[in-house]
Design a protein around this motif. Sequence first.
Motif, PDB file in Angstrom:
ATOM      1  N   VAL A 118       0.868  -1.175   0.000  1.00 53.92           N
ATOM      2  CA  VAL A 118       0.000   0.000   0.000  1.00 53.92           C
ATOM      3  C   VAL A 118       0.903   1.223   0.000  1.00 53.92           C
ATOM      4  CG1 VAL A 118      -1.761   1.274   1.266  1.00 53.92           C
ATOM      5  CG2 VAL A 118      -1.815  -1.229   1.231  1.00 53.92           C
ATOM      6  N   LEU A 119       0.806   1.996  -1.049  1.00 55.29           N
ATOM      7  CA  LEU A 119       1.657   3.183  -1.175  1.00 55.29           C
ATOM      8  C   LEU A 119       1.002   4.365  -0.469  1.00 55.29           C
ATOM      9  CD1 LEU A 119       2.591   2.735  -4.923  1.00 55.29           C
ATOM     10  CD2 LEU A 119       3.942   2.070  -2.944  1.00 55.29           C
ATOM     11  N   PRO A 120       1.812   5.267   0.064  1.00 60.54           N
ATOM     12  CA  PRO A 120       1.257   6.432   0.757  1.00 60.54           C
ATOM     13  C   PRO A 120       0.413   7.280  -0.193  1.00 60.54           C
ATOM     14  CG  PRO A 120       3.632   6.251   1.126  1.00 60.54           C
ATOM     15  CD  PRO A 120       3.263   5.247   0.094  1.00 60.54           C
ATOM     16  N   SER A 121      -0.776   7.634   0.234  1.00 63.24           N
ATOM     17  CA  SER A 121      -1.711   8.355  -0.631  1.00 63.24           C
ATOM     18  C   SER A 121      -1.168   9.704  -1.090  1.00 63.24           C
ATOM     19  CB  SER A 121      -3.062   8.533   0.061  1.00 63.24           C
ATOM     20  OG  SER A 121      -2.904   9.267   1.257  1.00 63.24           O
ATOM     21  N   GLU A 122      -0.436  10.431  -0.224  1.00 60.44           N
ATOM     22  CA  GLU A 122       0.093  11.732  -0.644  1.00 60.44           C
ATOM     23  C   GLU A 122       1.122  11.589  -1.763  1.00 60.44           C
ATOM     24  OE1 GLU A 122       2.339  10.208   2.866  1.00 60.44           O
ATOM     25  OE2 GLU A 122       0.244  10.690   2.618  1.00 60.44           O
ATOM     26  N   GLU A 135       0.710  12.915  -5.636  1.00 59.46           N
ATOM     27  CA  GLU A 135       1.796  13.684  -6.255  1.00 59.46           C
ATOM     28  C   GLU A 135       2.216  13.050  -7.582  1.00 59.46           C
ATOM     29  OE1 GLU A 135       6.374  15.182  -5.368  1.00 59.46           O
ATOM     30  OE2 GLU A 135       5.362  13.920  -3.895  1.00 59.46           O
ATOM     31  N   MET A 136       2.350  11.751  -7.582  1.00 64.33           N
ATOM     32  CA  MET A 136       2.754  11.050  -8.802  1.00 64.33           C
ATOM     33  C   MET A 136       1.704  11.169  -9.892  1.00 64.33           C
ATOM     34  SD  MET A 136       5.078   9.525 -10.305  1.00 64.33           S
ATOM     35  CE  MET A 136       4.846   9.149 -12.023  1.00 64.33           C
ATOM     36  N   MET A 137       0.445  11.082  -9.541  1.00 66.25           N
ATOM     37  CA  MET A 137      -0.633  11.215 -10.534  1.00 66.25           C
ATOM     38  C   MET A 137      -0.620  12.614 -11.163  1.00 66.25           C
ATOM     39  SD  MET A 137      -2.071   8.380 -10.809  1.00 66.25           S
ATOM     40  CE  MET A 137      -2.444   6.869  -9.984  1.00 66.25           C
ATOM     41  N   ILE A 138      -0.396  13.634 -10.355  1.00 70.20           N
ATOM     42  CA  ILE A 138      -0.324  15.007 -10.880  1.00 70.20           C
ATOM     43  C   ILE A 138       0.871  15.157 -11.810  1.00 70.20           C
ATOM     44  CG2 ILE A 138       0.084  17.423 -10.223  1.00 70.20           C
ATOM     45  CD1 ILE A 138      -1.581  16.787  -7.660  1.00 70.20           C
ATOM     46  N   ILE A 139       2.012  14.623 -11.378  1.00 69.59           N
ATOM     47  CA  ILE A 139       3.218  14.684 -12.218  1.00 69.59           C
ATOM     48  C   ILE A 139       2.997  13.938 -13.526  1.00 69.59           C
ATOM     49  CG2 ILE A 139       5.616  13.912 -12.398  1.00 69.59           C
ATOM     50  CD1 ILE A 139       5.808  14.480  -9.333  1.00 69.59           C
ATOM     51  N   GLU A 140       2.396  12.762 -13.455  1.00 70.07           N
ATOM     52  CA  GLU A 140       2.156  11.966 -14.669  1.00 70.07           C
ATOM     53  C   GLU A 140       1.209  12.694 -15.620  1.00 70.07           C
ATOM     54  OE1 GLU A 140       2.666   8.843 -17.348  1.00 70.07           O
ATOM     55  OE2 GLU A 140       3.846   9.440 -15.619  1.00 70.07           O
ATOM     56  N   ALA A 141       0.181  13.324 -15.083  1.00 69.31           N
ATOM     57  CA  ALA A 141      -0.742  14.088 -15.929  1.00 69.31           C
ATOM     58  C   ALA A 141      -0.011  15.237 -16.610  1.00 69.31           C
ATOM     59  CB  ALA A 141      -1.909  14.609 -15.101  1.00 69.31           C
TER      60      ALA A 141
END
Length: 89
Positions: free
Chosen positions: A5-9, A13-19
Amino acid sequence: MKVPVLPSELLVEMMIIEADYQGAREVLTNLRNRRANALYKLWRHYKNPSIIAASLPTTVKKETVEAAVLKMAPPQDFELLELFELSQV
């Protein structure tokens, strides 16, 4: 194998960077196509990749113009001798 389970924060952050990354890739693709189209239009007027490249910033080489022509030219342009010679390189 158990998936951690990866930390939600960090996930957010990764989802925003990927977008942002994917958006930048799309912008770059569009700019490359616009650049190739503009170089092709210049070639249609002057038919000399060396002269075109010499008139533009040094990041545009003769080979850049030739590649743009080969990418953007419709099939009927390949009947032109100069373009046919480019395709043989």
